[in-house]
Design an enzyme around this catalytic site. Structure first.
Site, PDB file in Angstrom:
ATOM      1  CG  HIS A  95      -1.430   1.487   1.331  1.00  0.00           C
ATOM      2  ND1 HIS A  95      -2.511   1.481   0.790  1.00  0.00           N
ATOM      3  CD2 HIS A  95      -1.532   2.159   2.555  1.00  0.00           C
ATOM      4  CE1 HIS A  95      -3.201   2.568   1.005  1.00  0.00           C
ATOM      5  NE2 HIS A  95      -2.048   3.081   2.246  1.00  0.00           N
ATOM      6  CG  ASP A 124       6.143  17.765 -26.634  1.00  0.00           C
ATOM      7  OD1 ASP A 124       5.965  17.626 -25.514  1.00  0.00           O
ATOM      8  OD2 ASP A 124       5.390  17.085 -27.906  1.00  0.00           O
ATOM      9  CD1 TRP A 160       6.093   3.391   4.393  1.00  0.00           C
ATOM     10  CD2 TRP A 160       7.127   4.960   2.968  1.00  0.00           C
ATOM     11  NE1 TRP A 160       6.505   5.263   4.621  1.00  0.00           N
ATOM     12  CE2 TRP A 160       6.937   5.471   3.401  1.00  0.00           C
ATOM     13  CE3 TRP A 160       8.360   4.602   1.547  1.00  0.00           C
ATOM     14  CZ2 TRP A 160       7.410   6.892   3.052  1.00  0.00           C
ATOM     15  CZ3 TRP A 160       8.941   6.019   0.977  1.00  0.00           C
ATOM     16  CH2 TRP A 160       8.365   7.120   1.626  1.00  0.00           C
ATOM     17  CB  SER A 188      10.404   5.722 -14.519  1.00  0.00           C
ATOM     18  OG  SER A 188       9.145   6.961 -14.461  1.00  0.00           O
ATOM     19  CB  SER A 189      11.091   9.331 -10.126  1.00  0.00           C
ATOM     20  OG  SER A 189      10.195   8.599 -10.165  1.00  0.00           O
ATOM     21  CG  HIS A 272      12.456  14.902   5.770  1.00  0.00           C
ATOM     22  ND1 HIS A 272      10.432  14.629   6.523  1.00  0.00           N
ATOM     23  CD2 HIS A 272      11.749  16.231   5.313  1.00  0.00           C
ATOM     24  CE1 HIS A 272      10.602  15.601   6.832  1.00  0.00           C
ATOM     25  NE2 HIS A 272      10.200  16.627   5.891  1.00  0.00           N
ATOM     26  CD  GLU A 274       9.768  10.149  -2.849  1.00  0.00           C
ATOM     27  OE1 GLU A 274      10.435   9.992  -3.126  1.00  0.00           O
ATOM     28  OE2 GLU A 274       8.283   9.628  -2.836  1.00  0.00           O
ATOM     29  CE1 TYR A 276       8.573  19.966   3.217  1.00  0.00           C
ATOM     30  CE2 TYR A 276       9.794  18.118   4.327  1.00  0.00           C
ATOM     31  CZ  TYR A 276       9.109  19.457   4.713  1.00  0.00           C
ATOM     32  OH  TYR A 276       8.971  19.594   5.592  1.00  0.00           O
ATOM     33  CB  SER A 287       0.222  28.523  -5.660  1.00  0.00           C
ATOM     34  OG  SER A 287       0.913  27.996  -4.656  1.00  0.00           O
ATOM     35  CG  HIS A 321      12.404  15.309  11.692  1.00  0.00           C
ATOM     36  ND1 HIS A 321      11.707  16.030  11.420  1.00  0.00           N
ATOM     37  CD2 HIS A 321      11.303  14.204  10.569  1.00  0.00           C
ATOM     38  CE1 HIS A 321      11.002  15.637   9.468  1.00  0.00           C
ATOM     39  NE2 HIS A 321      10.886  14.443   9.763  1.00  0.00           N
ATOM     40  CG  HIS A 322      11.828  10.142   9.370  1.00  0.00           C
ATOM     41  ND1 HIS A 322      10.551  10.348   8.901  1.00  0.00           N
ATOM     42  CD2 HIS A 322      11.866  11.484   8.765  1.00  0.00           C
ATOM     43  CE1 HIS A 322      10.465  11.399   7.880  1.00  0.00           C
ATOM     44  NE2 HIS A 322      10.747  12.574   7.725  1.00  0.00           N
ATOM     45  CB  THR A 347       4.907  24.588   5.751  1.00  0.00           C
ATOM     46  OG1 THR A 347       6.754  24.497   5.398  1.00  0.00           O
ATOM     47  CG2 THR A 347       4.731  23.879   5.034  1.00  0.00           C
ATOM     48  CE  LYS A 350       5.869  27.506  -0.698  1.00  0.00           C
ATOM     49  NZ  LYS A 350       4.960  27.640  -2.453  1.00  0.00           N
ATOM     50  NE  ARG A 469       4.055   3.795  10.845  1.00  0.00           N
ATOM     51  CZ  ARG A 469       4.894   4.238   9.513  1.00  0.00           C
ATOM     52  NH1 ARG A 469       6.048   5.020  10.503  1.00  0.00           N
ATOM     53  NH2 ARG A 469       4.773   4.247   8.801  1.00  0.00           N
TER      54      ARG A 469
END
Lengths: 550, 391
Positions: A95, A124, A160, A188-189, A272, A274, A276, A287, A321-322, A347, A350, A469
């Site tokens: 998931h 293009d 994950w 690909s990314s 991290h 990622e 963002y 926006s 921080h993770h 943040t 924004k 979790r």
């Protein structure tokens, strides 16, 4: 609908172009182009590839969603009812992987493909063949990933975040295939990101300076740099895993002198930024939508750009921080606590800017605006819990509980996903030439809002009350909240079928949309006809201050 | 809360479209629920205050940052809600043309920054406190195993494992669930109150995380690392937590249970426990009958082996092989002893030399060789195992 009135001055200049291409159908007048399946396999057109990305992402959303519903069904009541723990772990892992790498990221890439050339007046993407290649890598990667579920020993079952050594020494035999599929998705990314940077830096319409670009283009430019910076780190980490599994190395194996914590540093140094990568383009979409439906210019354009830039730079300085409970030294713990608290400031800027844009505007509430407003509120709630998680001493209590699950789902589902839905509703008239059915869209919106909050809000409480979790079964005191979450999840899941209906209906007909589908919209994409013909801006438009002058 | 009242009164005012009114009410209700619910709900829906100075400090940090978020939320969503109601096109609002203001940008950068600095000060103090594990009165080494905890009272010669005690029938819904469903163990960790206890966490296989919410202690148990944490419990009682790092199949089934005793009672308990260990040691020297070993082996198998190899010995291939009629279990005895004692590298089969006593090892090996129709009739004496362990 917003656009009963013909829209105002800004884009009148483009009327001539609109007239020549007006009503043209996709593919019409290009007899040499392949038809049927081959057209989609060989296409180098940014709009076709954008569509492919979006369809792919939507299918992954449903596959990942079904997995989420398997999880929520098992967690509906205490005890093991539907699945066994080993399959449950495969579901949570798949998931997460599918939603992150298969649904959210490709959806943004799809929107980028469709909209960036239109928003900067380019014919293009800069590298069309590479564009085709980077899309077609994705179905390969995800078919491979999904096929691991059928392999002996099952698919990935280590979360994950795939912490070693659970994902190396103790992993199922299919793990090498999982690594391979992630490599392909990563390539690909990276290719997609290179293409986006090349397009934005080289193909802007004459007269369009960087600071004239719509924020969606800006946020994607910055996101693309993040992708190029961190995807190779992920690739490195999973290659080390591959070596540990198959070649007898001990990068992450303590018994061989390796370091399991090194894996977490590598993973989160990727992970991290990622996070963002999955939210900056969402900021760009919101926006665009908020000013359109407030009929007022975006407040603090420059500060929005700088805030995005500083968030991106700071995203490289907060990864640990993770890992507050991993046993980092006190100094490191303090450093990462301070930097994490600091990242809340841009943040916040924004959010304040969006609200200042709405303030004293002339607001209307079409479906894109509804989703954008829900995004702002719900993303902010996710931001608040993020701020709480940043307080390192308190994080020892929050870490790896449902409070964290609530936090990141608030940022990613009512956050990133809602922004994608907002973007889809906003640009559907441009893609199909028809407005999405308003009544159904609003049903979709309200059911989604209720469902998503019913799913994820109770998770704050189950987490604070102590529910870890990634567990298939739980103690009795968590039962009520879990039942609520499960009901909410089914409501949310089923209401996404409405979205499918809206899209199909919209593709087939409905109220015709003019070139500028929304009254307050000013960006360049609204100067080309709706639906956008296969080829647009073949002659670069002359622009000043981001608007076409001739 | 005046903004809510203000907004609600606006909502009740007649509006042109009923739908719009419903929409606003709904969003406001969601909003106020979002903001208010934690404070009106009972304590068990919030982080526990706990029974240590650290857990109380953490709880107050949690509440401070929570209320800061609530206040910011009220202001931000309040302004937003005001604009949504007052500045809507359907009310004839005409948009203003302002779109930047450097002063206000600086202001709303500086104010959050200031709030965060204020927040960082107490957080830093608490963190420093949590990291000071010096001058402990008792050191407990905690080793995570798939899927149980092992506790060693360092310097006291007392060690035992602590596994889930909830019967399988409750998990599979064939029996009613008990009060402490999934949060009960066979041997809880026993600790004294009012003494500084230092925890040294590590792991024998994958990463686990040892958490007791009431102590405010959570520390990862990582193979090859020894992490440090500490607590000083203030109230006697039973405290429950769980493993919080995904550690494989039975991650959800390895609870932590701590029994905190008054100092004198704890000292008595420790002495009794040492005596028990002595008896067990002597017990390992005598000759055991097949029946005795089978009876003990069945229990040990059920708590230790059954989660992978299954109660019926069928396992879950390929990760967890079947023991019914398998070569290792029915043929060479020495190979069987070796794999149980030392584990098998590169597989989930762990080494049980440090987890089980010689009696338990002998019993479980004997049980496996005679259960489920294996019927080899062979038994191994604890003394033999003890000798092999000492080599």
């Amino acid at each position: 609908m917003a656009s009963e009135q013909p829209r105002k001055a800004v884009l009148q200049a483009s009327e001539s172009e609109g007239a020549t291409a007006g009503g043209a159908h996709v593919g019409e007048g290009h007899g040499s182009a392949p038809r049927g399946m081959l057209r989609w396999l060989l296409t180098t057109n940014h709009k076709d590839i954008g569509t492919l990305y979006l369809i792919f992402s939507l299918s992954m959303l449903f596959i990942g969603g079904i997995m989420a519903l398997v999880i929520r069904t098992e967690l509906f009541q205490p005890g093991l009812q539907m699945v066994q723990p080993e399959f449950f772990n495969q579901m949570t892992t798949m998931h997460g992987l599918i939603m992150v790498f298969g649904a959210i990221m490709p959806a943004f890439t799809g929107l980028a493909n469709w909209m960036i050339p239109l928003q900067i007046g380019a014919p293009d993407m800069a590298l069309p063949r590479l564009n085709n290649f980077s899309f077609w890598l994705l179905p390969v990667a995800f078919l491979l990933l999904l096929s691991t579920l059928l392999m002996e020993g099952g698919g990935p079952n280590f979360g994950w975040t795939f912490y070693a050594p659970l994902s190396t020494t103790y992993a199922p035999p299919s793990t090498s295939f999982f690594i391979f599929s992630l490599h392909i998705a990563g390539i690909s990314s990276i290719l997609g990101a290179i293409n986006i940077i090349a397009t934005i830096l080289n193909l802007r319409a004459p007269g369009m300076r960087l600071m004239d670009m719509p924020l969606f283009v800006w946020t994607w430019l910055i996101t693309a740099f993040l992708l190029i910076a961190v995807m190779p780190v992920l690739a490195g980490a999973i290659t080390m895993m591959l070596f540990d599994i198959n070649l007898g190395t001990s990068y992450f194996n303590a018994a061989g002198g390796g370091d399991p914590v090194l894996f977490q540093h590598l993973f989160w140094f990727f992970g991290h930024p990622e996070v963002y990568i999955m939210i900056l383009p969402a900021f760009g979409i919101v926006s665009a939508i908020v000013p359109t439906f407030s009929r007022k210019r975006l407040f603090g354009y420059a500060s929005m750009v700088y805030a995005t830039g500083s968030i991106a730079i700071m995203s490289f300085l907060v990864w640990a921080h993770h890992m507050f409970a991993v046993g980092l030294p006190l100094v490191a713990e303090l450093f990462f606590m301070y930097t994490t608290m600091l990242i809340a400031v841009p943040t916040g800027v924004k959010v304040f800017n969006w609200i200042a844009t709405m303030f004293r505007g002339s607001i209307s509430f079409e479906p894109p605006m509804l989703f954008a407003i829900a995004f702002i509120v719900q993303f902010t709630i996710g931001g608040f819990s993020g701020l709480m998680l940043a307080i390192a001493p308190a994080d020892f209590q929050y870490h790896d509980t449902y409070f964290v699950v609530a936090h990141f789902h608030y940022v990613l589902v009512p956050g990133a996903l809602f922004a994608i839905l907002a973007g889809a509703y906003y640009w559907l008239p441009k893609w199909t030439g028809f407005y999405p059915h308003e009544g159904l869209s609003k049903w979709h919106f309200w059911l989604s809002v209720i469902g998503v909050n019913l799913t994820f809000f109770p998770m704050h409480f189950s987490g604070l009350a102590g529910m870890p979790r990634r567990i298939p079964d739980y103690a009795l005191q968590f039962a009520d909240f879990n039942m609520l979450s499960s009901i909410g999840a089914f409501l949310f899941g089923i209401s996404q079928l409405l979205f499918l209906v809206v899209i199909v209906k919209c593709a087939r007909g409905g109220v015709r949309a003019p070139a500028c589908a929304w009254e307050g919209a000013v960006d360049l994409e609204w100067s080309v006809p709706s639906p956008a013909p296969l080829h647009t801006f073949e002659i670069p438009p002359q622009t000043r201050d981001g608007q076409i002058i001739r | 809360m005046s903004w809510i009242a203000e907004c609600l009164s606006r909502v009740t005012r007649p509006m042109r479209l009923r739908l719009r009114r419903t929409v606003t009410t709904l969003s406001l209700t969601t909003l106020s629920l979002t903001v208010l619910s934690p404070s009106v709900l009972a304590v068990e829906y919030n982080m526990p205050v706990g029974v240590t100075a650290v857990s109380r400090e953490i709880h107050s940090l949690h509440m401070i940052i929570f209320w800061i978020c609530v206040v910011i939320g009220i202001v931000v969503f309040g302004v937003m809600g005001y604009a949504m109601i007052k500045h809507r096109k359907s009310r004839g609002a005409v948009s203003a043309s302002f779109h930047e203001n450097t002063r206000i940008e600086i202001l709303w950068t500086a104010i959050p920054l200031l709030i965060l600095v204020v927040m960082a000060v107490p957080a830093t103090a608490t963190l420093k406190d949590m990291y000071d594990a010096s001058e402990s009165a008792l050191d407990v080494k905690i080793t995570g195993h798939q899927w149980r905890w092992q506790y060693e009272y360092l310097g006291e010669d007392v060690a035992f494992t602590s596994s889930l005690a909830t019967p399988r029938e409750q998990i599979n819904n064939t029996a009613a669930k008990g009060e402490h469903y999934l949060l009960e163990v066979d041997n809880p960790l026993v600790l004294p109150i009012n003494r500084k206890v230092r925890f040294l966490t590590t792991s024998a296989d994958v990463i686990h995380s040892w958490w007791v919410p009431d102590f405010g202690v959570k520390k990862d148990a990582i193979p090859g690392f020894i992490n440090e944490a500490w607590t000083r419990i203030e109230t006697p009682g039973t405290y429950r937590g769980q493993c919080t790092e995904l550690c494989g199949k039975d991650h959800g089934f390895m609870p932590v249970v701590v029994e905190a005793l008054p100092e004198a009672e704890f000292d008595e308990w420790l002495i009794a426990r040492k005596a028990e260990a002595e008896v067990a040691l002597n017990d390992a020297g005598r000759d055991w009958s097949l029946e005795e070993l089978m009876e003990k082996g069945e229990k040990t198998y059920a708590t230790i082996c059954a989660s992978c190899h299954q109660p019926d010995g069928q396992g879950m291939p390929p990760a967890f092989p079947s023991l019914v009629g398998s070569a290792i279990v029915t043929q060479d005895m020495q190979a069987h002893i070796d794999i149980v004692i030392n584990g098998k590298a590169g597989t989930p089969m762990a080494a049980f030399a440090d987890v089980l006593s010689p009696v338990e090892l002998a019993a479980v090996i004997t049980y496996e060789r005679n259960a489920w129709g294996n019927d080899t009739g062979e038994l191994v004496q604890p003394a033999v195992i003890k000798e092999q362990l000492s080599q």
